[in-house]
Motif scaffolding. Structure first.
Motif, short mmCIF file in Angstrom:
data_model
loop_
_atom_site.label_atom_id
_atom_site.label_comp_id
_atom_site.label_asym_id
_atom_site.label_seq_id
_atom_site.Cartn_x
_atom_site.Cartn_y
_atom_site.Cartn_z
N ALA A 470 -14.19 38.23 70.73
CA ALA A 470 -13.96 36.83 70.84
C ALA A 470 -12.54 36.37 70.39
O ALA A 470 -12.03 36.72 69.24
N HIS A 472 -9.35 34.59 68.61
CA HIS A 472 -9.34 34.22 67.31
C HIS A 472 -8.03 33.51 67.01
O HIS A 472 -6.94 34.13 67.47
N LEU A 480 -18.01 39.29 67.85
CA LEU A 480 -18.80 38.42 68.04
C LEU A 480 -20.06 39.06 68.10
O LEU A 480 -20.21 39.95 69.24
N PRO A 510 -18.96 41.34 61.70
CA PRO A 510 -18.80 40.12 62.98
C PRO A 510 -18.54 38.98 62.29
O PRO A 510 -18.99 38.49 61.23
N ASP A 511 -17.73 38.18 62.94
CA ASP A 511 -17.48 36.62 62.43
C ASP A 511 -18.67 35.67 62.52
O ASP A 511 -18.70 34.68 61.89
N ALA A 512 -19.60 35.74 63.35
CA ALA A 512 -20.52 34.88 63.61
C ALA A 512 -21.92 35.84 64.44
O ALA A 512 -21.44 36.87 65.10
N TYR A 539 -16.08 31.23 71.97
CA TYR A 539 -16.96 30.95 70.94
C TYR A 539 -16.01 30.61 69.39
O TYR A 539 -16.54 29.29 68.96
N LEU A 540 -15.43 31.39 68.97
CA LEU A 540 -14.93 31.00 67.52
C LEU A 540 -13.86 30.12 67.46
O LEU A 540 -13.89 29.60 66.69
N GLN A 543 -15.85 26.92 67.43
CA GLN A 543 -16.55 26.70 66.14
C GLN A 543 -15.35 26.21 65.26
O GLN A 543 -15.64 25.28 64.38
#
Length: 547
Positions: A470, A472, A480, A510-512, A539-540, A543
């Motif tokens: 994802a 960043h 992710l 993973p960050d999420a 997604y990130l 967020q």
């Protein structure tokens, strides 16, 4: 000075001829679409395959012509394998799970002239036929009583498989021709553009089957009962339609019935000893066994590849007394190149080190070779640490794609660029780190999505997991994690992330975690990372902007 030994061309027809002569009563069991069983043997399959070759002649099929099949794993498909290739034509196994536009593309790229179709796919065939100009005939794989209504364009004849067989003579003799003659055509799943055709030869397929039957690989014996859960429209069923009759082992063909409950019942009822398929299939089997308390009565070995085999699968099947053979290959390699079998130096490792080794895809079978290279093409060391692009070469490795010329072809020394990123340890065991298009590069350092996915699926509430790159704002890319809960379960992100504490570096975490109802798969059963990246790549970023 030349040797004074006989020379006979390596032709696939010799496999079924041998099976009929020396293992004629060995069973071929097929589960039909309605769940009923059909039983035959190799002597009957060989005789019907010769009769079918006569049918093909009467349909105007000659040497080198492409004959398409769109069928499940069953006895008629097996007859087509041998009849088409045995007469010198090319058996083009069409993957019906591909998008219709991709199927249309490959049938026209192959210039298919005749199409054999299981009744499950008649509506698809009906839609495609008007758009395949070279198509002259469609044969429905059924008997006269089952013939349905189907609309075909003018100039495309409709036939009944068993009707043609009844009318054909049985005096056909297998011809001899050059062993380098094309035998079968399979297309890649097209995840990075249009599908590409891989054109196998009799020689390559025979040598591949011999190698696959070595003791450290499939190693079939006449007493085995073999179930290919790998589809016969995917890389020639991983060569099991060739390997089993070569050894005289019974073939148990599951048709379309590949869910956990159906497979467990079929495996037990037919006393299967060896089966092979992608990990998704065996995870489904395990979930059924765990839910019902069932057992696998006779199964002793499972070959699996197509994607990395997770630890939970090795341990779960191991508890059932089943050994998992972790393998690697691709359509372009027929497919077998490596398989994880022990060597004297690895046979007595402590349990955790042994498990770590078993998670690797294994060592090269004789007849192939592998290496890893850096972006400039320099070979990297076999130290188990260096990541590089995996290349393969060998007797059954693709030299170039059909109708693509130099595009994607092997180099002058035969090294074929696989698209996988791997390490190779000092014992020669390769481990796939990622597909080159899926590897995550965070702050200039690589992170393996495969390693992170294997950890995630060990969580008791997780049925399936996928890691994607994802975008960043600082590190360019971060992992992710997307997870599918097991039925009746819910997934708590923190409990999944806790699994990574220790097994991997903290910057790999993973960050999420995103919980989803299902994950998309390609036509060959692999996770469709391309579709996931299209949906979740930002997604990130989303967020971060919402904070």
């Amino acid at each position: 000075m030349l040797g004074l030994m006989q020379q006979h061309p390596l032709l696939l027809s010799t496999i079924i001829t041998h099976a009929a002569r020396h293992h004629g009563r060995a069973e071929v069991v097929s589960k039909l679409p309605d769940g009923s069983l059909h039983r035959t043997d190799y002597a009957t399959v060989e005789g019907r395959s010769r009769r079918l070759a006569r049918v093909l002649q009467q349909l105007g099929v000659g040497m080198g012509d492409r004959v398409a099949t769109m069928a499940w794993n069953g006895y008629r498909h097996l007859e087509l394998y041998y009849a088409i290739s045995g007469m010198g034509a090319v058996c083009h196994t069409v993957n019906p799970r591909l998008a219709p536009e991709d199927i249309l593309y490959i049938m026209n790229d192959a210039v298919d002239e005749v199409l054999f179709v299981d009744l499950s796919f008649i509506r698809l065939a009906e839609a495609l036929a008007p758009r395949v100009p070279g198509l002259r005939a469609v044969v429905l794989m059924c008997d006269a009583a089952e013939m349905p209504e189907i609309a075909l364009p003018a100039g495309v004849a409709l036939h009944c498989y068993e009707g043609l067989m009844e009318a054909a003579g049985d005096n056909y003799a297998w011809p001899r021709f050059d062993e380098n003659t094309a035998s079968a055509l399979c297309y890649t799943s097209g995840t990075t553009g249009r599908p590409k055709g891989v054109l196998y030869s009799h020689r390559s397929s025979m040598l591949h089957a011999y190698a696959a039957n070595m003791a450290d690989f499939f190693g079939f014996r006449a007493t085995d009962r073999v179930l290919p859960a790998a589809s016969m429209f995917h890389a020639c069923g991983w060569a099991m339609p060739y390997c089993a009759p070569m050894a005289g082992a019974a073939l148990v063909l599951p048709g379309r019935h590949l869910d956990g409950a159906s497979l467990v019942q079929f495996l037990n009822e037919e006393r299967v000893t060896f089966a092979a398929g992608v990990p998704t299939i065996w995870l489904g089997v395990l979930q059924h066994l765990q839910a019902t308390g069932g057992r696998l009565a006779t199964l002793r070995r499972v070959g699996s590849g197509g994607s990395a085999v997770p630890r939970v699968m090795i341990e779960g099947l191991g508890a059932q007394g089943v050994e998992v053979l972790h393998a690697w290959g691709m359509t372009e390699t027929s497919p077998l190149v490596t398989l994880n079998a022990p060597k004297p130096t690895t046979a007595n490792l402590p349990p955790e080190k042994a498990m770590r080794l078993r998670l690797k895809q294994g060592r090269a079978v004789c007849g192939t070779d592998i290496r890893i290279v850096d972006p400039e093409g320099r070979e990297l060391p076999w130290d188990g640490m260096a990541f590089g692009d995996l290349e393969a070469r060998g007797h059954w490795v693709c030299q170039e794609y059909l109708n693509r010329g130099p595009e994607g072809a092997a180099d002058a020394e035969g090294w074929f660029h696989t698209g996988d990123v791997a390490t190779i340890d000092p014992e020669g065991y390769a481990e796939m780190v990622d597909r080159s298009k899926d590897v995550i590069k965070s702050g200039g350092e690589w992170i393996s999505s495969i390693a992170l996915e294997n950890i995630a699926v060990s969580h008791p509430d997780v049925a399936e997991a996928a890691i994607i790159a994802a975008r960043h704002p600082k590190w360019m890319e971060r992992p992710l994690l997307l997870v599918v809960p097991k039925p009746g379960r819910s997934v708590v992100a923190e409990s999944v992330l806790a699994l990574y504490d220790g097994p991997v570096a903290r910057w790999w975490l993973p960050d999420a975690v995103v919980v989803v109802d299902a994950l998309p798969h390609t036509a060959t059963g692999k996770l469709n990372k391309l579709a996931l990246r299209e949906e979740f790549a930002d997604y990130l970023l989303r967020q971060a902007s919402a904070v």
